[in-house]
Design a protein around this motif. Structure first.
Motif, mmCIF file in Angstrom:
data_model
loop_
_atom_site.group_PDB
_atom_site.id
_atom_site.type_symbol
_atom_site.label_atom_id
_atom_site.label_comp_id
_atom_site.label_asym_id
_atom_site.label_seq_id
_atom_site.Cartn_x
_atom_site.Cartn_y
_atom_site.Cartn_z
ATOM 1 N N UNK A 16 0.863 -1.191 0.000
ATOM 2 C CA UNK A 16 0.000 0.000 0.000
ATOM 3 C C UNK A 16 0.897 1.238 0.000
ATOM 4 N N UNK A 17 1.429 1.572 -1.159
ATOM 5 C CA UNK A 17 2.447 2.614 -1.265
ATOM 6 C C UNK A 17 1.953 3.994 -0.856
ATOM 7 N N UNK A 18 0.706 4.336 -1.176
ATOM 8 C CA UNK A 18 0.195 5.662 -0.838
ATOM 9 C C UNK A 18 -0.596 5.681 0.474
ATOM 10 N N UNK A 19 -0.614 4.543 1.167
ATOM 11 C CA UNK A 19 -1.249 4.430 2.483
ATOM 12 C C UNK A 19 -2.729 4.838 2.464
ATOM 13 N N UNK A 20 -3.443 4.454 1.401
ATOM 14 C CA UNK A 20 -4.873 4.757 1.339
ATOM 15 C C UNK A 20 -5.719 3.549 1.694
ATOM 16 N N UNK A 21 -5.077 2.512 2.231
ATOM 17 C CA UNK A 21 -5.728 1.282 2.682
ATOM 18 C C UNK A 21 -6.300 0.468 1.521
ATOM 19 N N UNK A 22 -5.801 0.710 0.318
ATOM 20 C CA UNK A 22 -6.178 -0.071 -0.847
ATOM 21 C C UNK A 22 -4.927 -0.291 -1.694
ATOM 22 N N UNK A 23 -4.884 -1.423 -2.396
ATOM 23 C CA UNK A 23 -3.744 -1.749 -3.249
ATOM 24 C C UNK A 23 -4.226 -1.842 -4.694
ATOM 25 N N UNK A 24 -3.641 -1.041 -5.563
ATOM 26 C CA UNK A 24 -3.984 -1.099 -6.980
ATOM 27 C C UNK A 24 -3.109 -2.154 -7.666
ATOM 28 N N UNK A 25 -3.450 -2.465 -8.911
ATOM 29 C CA UNK A 25 -2.658 -3.439 -9.660
ATOM 30 C C UNK A 25 -1.231 -2.917 -9.867
ATOM 31 N N UNK A 26 -1.106 -1.630 -10.083
ATOM 32 C CA UNK A 26 0.216 -1.045 -10.257
ATOM 33 C C UNK A 26 1.047 -1.188 -8.982
ATOM 34 N N UNK A 27 0.414 -0.922 -7.824
ATOM 35 C CA UNK A 27 1.110 -1.073 -6.545
ATOM 36 C C UNK A 27 1.471 -2.532 -6.291
ATOM 37 N N UNK A 28 0.558 -3.433 -6.649
ATOM 38 C CA UNK A 28 0.772 -4.866 -6.463
ATOM 39 C C UNK A 28 1.971 -5.330 -7.292
ATOM 40 N N UNK A 29 2.025 -4.871 -8.550
ATOM 41 C CA UNK A 29 3.137 -5.242 -9.408
ATOM 42 C C UNK A 29 4.461 -4.685 -8.917
ATOM 43 N N UNK A 30 4.433 -3.443 -8.468
ATOM 44 C CA UNK A 30 5.657 -2.832 -7.964
ATOM 45 C C UNK A 30 6.132 -3.534 -6.710
ATOM 46 N N UNK A 31 5.197 -3.934 -5.869
ATOM 47 C CA UNK A 31 5.520 -4.635 -4.632
ATOM 48 C C UNK A 31 6.183 -5.979 -4.931
#
Length: 308
Positions: free
Chosen positions: A267-282
């Motif tokens: 959760x890179x932006x700490x908004x309590x949700x994970x986008x596909x882009x964040x998931x891939x980067x993680x």
């Protein structure tokens, strides 16, 4: 954080998500040491939405029963031998079952949970308490939410399952383990996806693509990453909430102590949700390797059964 600031934050969030049917009540017995403040705010909002959904489901069941009664009359069941069950039109939340009363239906707390003897059925809650089964946790939370006399402790309205298995001390994930975890997670997801394909529990189109990418590391990892993301995105809103992460977090936490901090880091932006882009980067994947569509990413068996 002081309570007046907490109330202001809740009011602001309530304005964003819309007007609620009932006001959110802040329990007096919240233990600040046990509950993270941001998590508590989100939990209160989530509970209010759940109650709205529950009321809406109950109203729908009552309307269906009333409509049937008007169309077929009181004697319809005895004349035709068919007994209308309004519960077929309602889905109750965890810890609740549908109950019929005079052709109406409502969701009520599960009266009894099956007695469990298998230690593998035990669950550990966010209060580090071991319960015999997930049914007992959901039932107890329902009792406390509805002010039922069977509520053992008012604080139990806040409990949720942290992970499966008896409570134990979870080791801390060290820096070296954390650095290596994305690689292990990628391999693991692909292994599970491949196993589901072999058991014919994966969508055929997706299963056919696996053999074509198995020799290409980036593509096979990306395929597995997108598959799992789409599988977790139960609301199909192109993001995964912390609640939607439960099927992958709870079964693994007692076995893999790095899963919780890893998911938290996604959760890179700490908004309590994970986008596909964040998931891939993680997972340390290139943006170009990810496909943003979830069509065809369907698993026949549920996430709970997959336990990944």
């Amino acid at each position: 954080m002081k309570w007046h600031k907490l109330l202001l934050m809740i009011a602001a969030l309530a304005f964003i998500v819309g007007t609620f049917a009932e006001e959110i009540e802040i329990p007096d017995d919240i233990d600040d040491e046990d509950l993270d403040e941001d998590e508590e705010i989100l939990r209160l909002l989530e509970e209010n939405r759940i109650m709205e959904d529950l009321n809406r489901e109950n109203q729908k069941a009552r309307e269906e029963a009333s409509k049937y009664k008007q169309q077929h009359g009181e004697t319809a069941a005895s004349d035709t031998g068919f007994i209308y069950d309004p519960c077929t039109k309602i889905h109750c939340q965890a810890g609740r079952i549908c109950q019929v009363n005079d052709n109406s239906a409502e969701c009520v707390c599960v009266p009894e949970c099956p007695e469990e003897y298998d230690p593998r059925r035990k669950v550990c809650t966010n209060r580090n308490e071991t319960w015999a089964s997930d049914c007992e946790v959901h039932q107890q939370r329902c009792f406390c939410d509805t002010k039922d006399s069977r509520c053992r402790n008012p604080k139990n309205s806040h409990i949720h399952i942290d992970y499966y298995g008896q409570c134990k001390e979870i080791p801390r994930c060290n820096e070296e383990e954390m650095l290596d975890f994305p690689r292990r997670m990628r391999e693991w997801l692909f292994h599970v996806m491949k196993e589901l394909a072999e058991r014919q529990e994966l969508d055929r189109k997706l299963a056919d693509k696996i053999s074509h990418v198995e020799s290409e590391l980036n593509k096979k990892w990306a395929r597995a990453a997108v598959w799992k993301f789409c599988d977790l995105d139960a609301t199909h809103d192109q993001s995964v909430s912390r609640h939607e992460l439960f099927p992958i977090r709870a079964p693994l936490l007692s076995l893999e102590h790095c899963i919780a901090p890893f998911l938290e880091s996604c959760d890179l932006d700490r908004d309590h949700r994970i986008t596909l882009k964040e998931w891939g980067k993680c997972l340390e994947l290139e943006d170009g390797d990810l496909e943003g569509r979830c069509e065809g990413i369907i698993v026949k068996s549920s996430s709970k059964n997959n336990e990944v």
